[in-house]
Motif scaffolding. Structure first.
Motif, short mmCIF file in Angstrom:
data_model
loop_
_atom_site.label_atom_id
_atom_site.label_comp_id
_atom_site.label_asym_id
_atom_site.label_seq_id
_atom_site.Cartn_x
_atom_site.Cartn_y
_atom_site.Cartn_z
N ASP A 360 54.50 44.36 57.52
CA ASP A 360 54.21 43.88 56.17
C ASP A 360 52.71 43.90 55.95
O ASP A 360 52.01 42.93 56.20
N ARG A 361 52.22 45.05 55.51
CA ARG A 361 50.77 45.23 55.44
C ARG A 361 50.28 45.93 54.16
O ARG A 361 49.14 46.38 54.13
N ARG A 362 51.07 46.06 53.16
CA ARG A 362 50.66 46.83 51.98
C ARG A 362 49.63 46.08 51.13
O ARG A 362 49.72 44.86 50.97
N VAL A 363 48.68 46.82 50.60
CA VAL A 363 47.72 46.26 49.65
C VAL A 363 48.34 46.29 48.25
O VAL A 363 49.38 46.90 48.02
N SER A 364 47.66 45.61 47.32
CA SER A 364 48.17 45.50 45.95
C SER A 364 47.12 46.00 44.96
O SER A 364 45.96 45.58 45.01
N LEU A 365 47.53 46.91 44.07
CA LEU A 365 46.66 47.43 43.01
C LEU A 365 47.18 46.95 41.66
O LEU A 365 48.36 47.09 41.36
N LYS A 366 46.27 46.38 40.85
CA LYS A 366 46.64 45.94 39.50
C LYS A 366 45.66 46.52 38.49
O LYS A 366 44.46 46.62 38.74
N GLN A 367 46.17 46.84 37.32
CA GLN A 367 45.35 47.44 36.26
C GLN A 367 44.73 46.36 35.40
O GLN A 367 45.40 45.44 34.95
N ASN A 368 43.41 46.48 35.17
CA ASN A 368 42.68 45.51 34.34
C ASN A 368 42.38 46.05 32.95
O ASN A 368 42.33 45.30 31.98
N ILE A 369 42.14 47.34 32.85
CA ILE A 369 41.72 47.95 31.58
C ILE A 369 42.75 48.99 31.19
O ILE A 369 43.07 49.89 31.98
N THR A 370 43.25 48.91 29.98
CA THR A 370 44.23 49.89 29.49
C THR A 370 43.69 50.71 28.32
O THR A 370 44.20 51.78 28.04
N GLU A 371 42.63 50.20 27.62
CA GLU A 371 42.06 50.90 26.47
C GLU A 371 40.55 50.85 26.52
O GLU A 371 39.96 49.86 26.96
N VAL A 372 39.90 51.94 26.05
CA VAL A 372 38.45 51.97 25.88
C VAL A 372 38.14 52.60 24.54
O VAL A 372 38.88 53.45 24.04
N GLU A 373 37.02 52.19 23.95
CA GLU A 373 36.61 52.70 22.65
C GLU A 373 36.00 54.08 22.79
O GLU A 373 35.31 54.40 23.78
N TYR A 374 36.27 54.92 21.82
CA TYR A 374 35.73 56.28 21.76
C TYR A 374 34.22 56.27 21.95
O TYR A 374 33.50 55.50 21.31
N GLY A 375 33.71 57.11 22.87
CA GLY A 375 32.28 57.25 23.07
C GLY A 375 31.67 56.23 24.01
O GLY A 375 30.48 56.32 24.32
#
Length: 544
Positions: A360-375
């Protein structure tokens, strides 16, 4: 004696006609479909699976009918309109046929009209479809009666294989040979390439084996130059099917003449089936895993027999545990023995055993940012957060590799794949793909527009060529400070001094100061440049 000769000639011709009819009657009409494109003068051959197979240059005519037809008759030599004759004729509908360029003498292949031959590739006929001898002979011999023929008036987009080049011959003479005619008396044959297949070429292969098609095959141009890299093949061996299969090789000389050779391969089946994807791995303690995941089985002919795999599992303590549809729960820490067994279509059996270690050794990845403004700027490491199996926060930058990118100067949804580990251990690796959307929710900004109150008056000038530059000091940027000045559009409307009606409207960046006028000037910038949010400012400019 004359009557006897005539009788013998009649018997030979009858035999030849029977031979031709017998030879062509065995060809299946369903094997090919012919599409004649009047617009480009190209005939494309499609196989029964819908894939384009060959392309012929041709000469239809303005009066060639459009529609869908089915071939009706085959004629080795046939009289055409105007007391001329065609070779290898295949009737499409009524008086419309596929045939060679016309000949002046019936049955004499040395009397082709050279002028008309050189016109192949343009509309020239009275309605029939003219082809080279090589091509109309192929249709005559390979497309049975009833073959579907579609005649369209299309464009180059309707020719998936393009328009073939044609051989041009000396047009100063009235008659001669078609260079593509395989008749052994054809003087052009000296310009044919040579194509040889070695007697030692291997013909028998195990099912599923890769076929080295060009091994033992050589080709030369008529001048002796090596042409092996120009060899082409019609059809390929289905290495997943046993039996004998014939491949046709061809090579075209620099003069444009083509020769063909056939070679018969045999596929045999003596191999055991294969099991792939069954590998040693680490699994998570107290989780339900699927021993079928990623594991596939194929019979020696390549057929998928994954559903026939039988799986048995022994726990670290040596107990045989229950497996349902490949799934079991890792209730012990240690090594599991996973055994896969499958029987192929040829009744031969393959068995493979692998070891899985539970931890039982798996790391965990979670997303923080789903959108960014153009430019805007984006640090891909800030998109996710990483923690160990025990919940300890880990450095994303030190423990993660990233595959993919996000172009913040282009709207859309981007996929970025993160592969993370702890202490670089494969047992703790996790790989995830996240979607990041570049959006445009903020309008662009226009600055430096002349006429702070929406209007600007300029004195008329008597200096020739004097102009006012509308974009001087004018700038545009996105809300994220990306320079968009070069994308500003300036629309100038000249207005009537009497009723303000529009006299003219055009895009330009200068105003002529040598004549009086009233102008409505509109500055526009859109983010992104072609679609999206728009900023617009209008001023009234007067020259007086």
């Amino acid at each position: 004696m004359k009557n006897q000769k005539r009788y013998i000639t009649f018997i030979m011709c009858s035999f030849l006609c029977c031979f031709i009819l017998f030879k062509t009657s065995n060809v299946k009409a369903q094997e090919y479909t012919l599409v004649v494109n009047k617009g480009t003068c190209v005939t494309t051959v499609y196989k029964s699976n819908g894939k384009p197979y060959k392309a012929f240059i041709c000469s239809p005519g303005v009066n060639t009918p459009e529609g869908t037809f089915h071939t009706m008759q085959k004629l080795r030599w046939h009289e055409l309109i105007g007391k001329v004759y065609g070779q290898y004729c295949t009737r499409i509908v009524e008086q419309v046929l596929f045939h060679s360029v016309y000949y002046y003498t019936n049955g004499d292949p040395s009397t082709v009209c050279t002028r008309e031959y050189n016109y192949l590739g343009v509309k020239r006929s009275l309605g029939c479809i003219r082809l080279t001898v090589q091509d109309c002979k192929w249709i005559y011999e390979n497309c049975g009666l009833g073959t579907t023929v579609k005649i369209i008036n299309g464009t180059e987009k309707d020719d998936p294989l393009g328009k073939p080049a044609s051989i041009r011959i000396d047009g100063s003479v009235r008659e001669g040979w078609d260079p593509t005619d395989p008749n052994p008396d054809n003087p052009y044959l000296k310009y044919s390439p040579t194509l040889k297949i070695a007697k030692s070429k291997k013909a028998v292969y195990q099912i599923g084996a890769k076929i080295p098609y060009l091994s033992g095959v050589t080709a030369k141009n008529y001048d002796g130059k090596n042409y092996k890299n120009k060899i082409k093949m019609e059809d390929y061996v289905n290495n997943k099917k046993t039996g004998k299969q014939t491949v046709t090789y061809s090579v075209k000389s620099s003069y444009g003449l083509t020769v063909y050779k056939t070679f018969t391969y045999e596929i045999i089946d003596t191999k055991k089936p294969t099991i792939t994807g069954a590998k040693k791995k680490t699994i998570e303690y107290l989780t339900t895993v699927n021993a079928k995941t990623g594991v596939k089985a194929k019979s020696s002919n390549g057929k998928n027999i994954t559903s026939k795999i039988k799986i048995t599992v022994k726990s670290p303590s040596g107990k045989k545990i229950k497996v349902k549809k490949g799934k079991f729960k890792a209730k012990e820490i240690g090594k599991y023995k996973i055994t896969y067994k499958v029987k192929g279509l040829n009744k031969k059996t393959r068995t493979k055993t692998v070891t899985w270690t539970s931890a039982d050794r798996r790391v965990s990845l979670k997303q923080n940012i789903t959108e960014v403004e153009y430019g805007s700027s984006l640090n891909l490491y800030s998109v996710v957060s990483l923690s160990s199996y025990a919940g300890k926060k880990l450095s994303v930058k030190k423990n993660t590799t990233i595959k993919g990118s996000v172009n913040t100067k282009k709207l859309g949804t981007y996929k970025v794949t993160y592969t993370a580990t702890q202490s670089k251990k494969a047992s703790r690796k996790v790989k995830k793909t996240f979607k990041i959307k570049v959006v445009n929710k903020k309008a662009p900004v226009l600055t430096g527009i002349p006429g702070a109150n929406g209007s600007l008056k300029l004195p008329i000038s008597d200096m020739a060529g004097s102009v006012y530059h509308l974009l001087e000091n004018v700038k545009a940027s996105s809300a994220t400070k990306m320079d968009l000045t070069s994308y500003i559009i300036v629309q100038v409307e000249e207005l009537s001094g009497e009723d303000n009606s529009v006299l003219s409207s055009e895009q330009k960046t200068e105003i002529d100061l040598t004549r009086a006028g009233i102008y409505r000037v509109t500055y526009t910038i859109t983010v992104p440049v072609t679609k999206g949010l728009t900023a617009k400012k209008t001023i009234l400019l007067t020259v007086e």
